[in-house]
Write an enzyme that holds these catalytic residues in place. Structure first.
Site, short mmCIF file in Angstrom:
data_model
loop_
_atom_site.label_atom_id
_atom_site.label_comp_id
_atom_site.label_asym_id
_atom_site.label_seq_id
_atom_site.Cartn_x
_atom_site.Cartn_y
_atom_site.Cartn_z
N TYR A 210 0.70 -1.26 0.14
CA TYR A 210 -0.06 -0.02 0.04
C TYR A 210 0.83 1.25 0.02
O TYR A 210 0.69 2.06 -0.80
CB TYR A 210 -1.13 0.03 1.20
CG TYR A 210 -1.85 1.04 1.39
CD1 TYR A 210 -3.02 1.27 0.61
CD2 TYR A 210 -1.60 2.24 2.15
CE1 TYR A 210 -3.71 2.41 0.79
CE2 TYR A 210 -2.40 3.34 2.43
CZ TYR A 210 -3.54 3.46 1.34
OH TYR A 210 -4.29 4.39 1.55
N LYS A 214 1.14 4.21 -2.69
CA LYS A 214 0.81 5.87 -2.12
C LYS A 214 2.06 6.73 -2.47
O LYS A 214 1.90 7.76 -3.04
CB LYS A 214 0.37 6.11 -0.88
CG LYS A 214 -0.98 5.28 -0.71
CD LYS A 214 -1.99 5.93 -1.72
CE LYS A 214 -3.34 5.35 -1.30
NZ LYS A 214 -4.47 6.07 -2.42
N1 LIG Z 1 -9.51 6.30 5.16
C1 LIG Z 1 -8.29 6.69 5.46
O1 LIG Z 1 -7.80 6.74 6.42
C2 LIG Z 1 -7.27 7.16 4.46
C3 LIG Z 1 -6.10 7.69 4.69
C4 LIG Z 1 -5.30 8.10 3.70
C5 LIG Z 1 -5.62 7.79 2.28
N2 LIG Z 1 -6.68 7.38 1.96
C6 LIG Z 1 -7.15 7.08 0.59
O2 LIG Z 1 -8.32 7.92 0.24
C7 LIG Z 1 -9.20 7.30 -0.81
C8 LIG Z 1 -10.30 7.07 -0.44
O3 LIG Z 1 -10.49 6.30 0.89
P1 LIG Z 1 -11.73 5.99 1.62
O4 LIG Z 1 -11.29 5.78 3.07
O5 LIG Z 1 -12.78 7.11 1.60
O6 LIG Z 1 -12.47 4.62 1.13
P2 LIG Z 1 -13.75 3.88 1.23
O7 LIG Z 1 -13.41 2.60 1.17
O8 LIG Z 1 -14.61 4.63 2.16
O9 LIG Z 1 -14.21 3.99 -0.16
C9 LIG Z 1 -13.78 3.67 -1.37
C10 LIG Z 1 -14.87 3.79 -2.50
O10 LIG Z 1 -13.90 3.07 -3.76
C11 LIG Z 1 -14.66 2.24 -4.31
N3 LIG Z 1 -13.79 1.27 -4.86
C12 LIG Z 1 -12.96 0.27 -4.40
N4 LIG Z 1 -12.58 -0.29 -5.38
C13 LIG Z 1 -12.90 -0.06 -6.67
C14 LIG Z 1 -12.69 -0.41 -8.08
N5 LIG Z 1 -11.96 -1.38 -8.31
N6 LIG Z 1 -13.45 0.30 -8.79
C15 LIG Z 1 -14.24 1.42 -8.54
N7 LIG Z 1 -14.53 1.75 -7.40
C16 LIG Z 1 -13.83 1.20 -6.34
C17 LIG Z 1 -15.35 1.42 -3.20
O11 LIG Z 1 -16.52 0.79 -3.52
C18 LIG Z 1 -15.82 2.50 -2.23
O12 LIG Z 1 -17.11 3.17 -2.53
C19 LIG Z 1 -8.44 5.76 -1.11
O13 LIG Z 1 -7.41 6.05 -2.27
C20 LIG Z 1 -7.35 5.72 0.19
O14 LIG Z 1 -6.35 5.03 -0.16
C21 LIG Z 1 -7.73 6.95 2.86
#
Ligand SMILES: NC(=O)c1ccc[n+]([C@@H]2O[C@H](COP(=O)([O-])OP(=O)(O)OC[C@H]3O[C@@H](n4cnc5c(N)ncnc54)[C@H](O)[C@@H]3O)[C@@H](O)[C@H]2O)c1
Ligand SMILES: *[C@@H]1O[C@H](CO)[C@@H](O)[C@H](O)[C@H]1NC(C)=O
Length: 323
Positions: A210, A214
């Protein structure tokens, strides 16, 4: 005059050569003086910017495409962009939750369209992107947000898991950007936002692949910024890389920390509004909360061994999702 020609005529016309050298030295000195002046002007400008609230782009009537709008930050960003008057193109693999997002936007009087797509699949992305371009015209803002976060030691990661992780978190950005960038370049306007993570600033245990994805996002965005700037010195396409810390979306299943009050989870709503602000202000890099980019820069100046002592003291991280 090239070097070869100069050395050939060295003995024949020494005077001409000398005046050439003098000319070259003057050009160099002028270049250096201009560099120093512009360098300090840029430093001064960035200091002033710290104290002046920057103007935010008006997104009313603009078309915004976001991936991963079915849940979490993607969903919240879609709702908030719609509330600002933007037209939303919502992409997610989960048809049901994505339709729900669009329904909520419409209930509040906004405009949004749901498309089901699995962004691991390049052909699917290209086909849908071309359809979206045909149906909705110019896409002003592209937010590459969809992401997954399998969380366990490297030796417990399967090949398939690692490949899909890179397909979603990194490669899908390339396929999407390659389709929407040409129109942006032609108009010299638009924004591309990419979700990196604090795991794109620091190495974190249980997140080896991961973190790789990133850091990759951070790297390709930095390189793309250079490419656009060199292609057009008046480049007006804005690139924004986002580095969220832990956001309360459920993506991060087992967070742990010694000082929960100091590092409490941020709500997806607050994270979304912070990301939208960064895009509208055209910030190149923005952490959520903002100070984490500065923490990373500071951390780099400190010897690794000393930094690790602080890391261990704070004891913040994520536990395996297989426990
Ligand atoms: N939540 C955290 O703590 C955090 C921290 C740093 C970065 N991020 C990044 O932020 C972004 C959003 O994170 P989040 O926590 O809102 O995620 P989440 O899991 O709440 O939502 C992700 C969405 O992406 C969709 N998705 C997943 N795989 C997919 C695919 N193959 N095709 C199309 N859609 C797909 C899922 O269905 C879901 O609706 C991600 O890139 C994550 O890596 C999150
Ligand atoms: C998306 O595609 C990948 C690769 O084909 C597959 O493994 C995954 O299950 C798909 N995701 C969904 C939710 O259908």
């Amino acid at each position: 005059m090239n070097k070869g020609a100069r050395s050939n005529s060295n003995n024949a016309v020494p005077s001409n050569n000398n005046s050439n050298d003098v000319y070259n030295i003057i050009v160099l000195v002028v270049d250096i003086v201009i560099l120093i002046a512009k360098f300090w002007a840029a430093i001064f400008e960035s200091i002033v910017k710290l104290f002046v609230t920057q103007e935010e782009e008006n997104v009313q009537g603009k078309t915004v495409l976001i991936t991963g709008t079915g849940h979490g930050m993607g969903k919240e960003m879609a709702l908030q962009y719609a509330a600002l008057g933007a037209k939303l193109i919502c992409w997610d693999v989960n048809e049901k939750t994505n339709e729900q997002t669009v329904k909520e936007i419409k209930q509040k009087g906004g405009t949004a369209f749901a498309y089901t797509v699995n962004v691991t699949n390049r052909e699917e992305i290209i086909e849908l992107a071309n359809k979206v371009k045909k149906e909705h015209g110019f896409i002003s803002i592209v937010v590459n947000n969809a992401g997954i976060m399998p969380c366990h030691p490297l030796l417990e990661h399967t090949e398939g898991e690692i490949r899909i992780l890179y397909d979603i978190n990194v490669l899908s950005h390339f396929w999407i950007n390659q389709i929407f960038l040409p129109d942006m370049i032609e108009r010299n306007e638009g924004s591309i936002v990419a979700l990196s993570s604090c795991a794109g600033l620091f190495g974190v245990k249980n997140l080896v692949p991961y973190c790789g994805t990133k850091f990759a996002v951070r790297g390709y965005m930095a390189a793309l910024a250079e490419e656009l700037r060199h292609k057009n010195p008046q480049n007006n396409i804005k690139l924004t890389t986002i580095f969220p810390y832990m956001i309360d979306t459920g993506l991060c299943k087992n967070p742990h920390y010694r000082f929960p009050k100091l590092m409490k989870l941020i709500s997806p709503k607050d994270a979304a509004s912070s990301i939208i602000e960064a895009q509208r202000k055209g910030l190149e890099e923005a952490a959520v909360p903002r100070h984490f980019v500065a923490v990373e820069k500071l951390g780099r100046m400190i010897p690794k061994k000393a930094m690790r002592l602080i890391d261990d003291f704070l004891d913040a991280g994520v536990d395996s999702d297989k426990l």
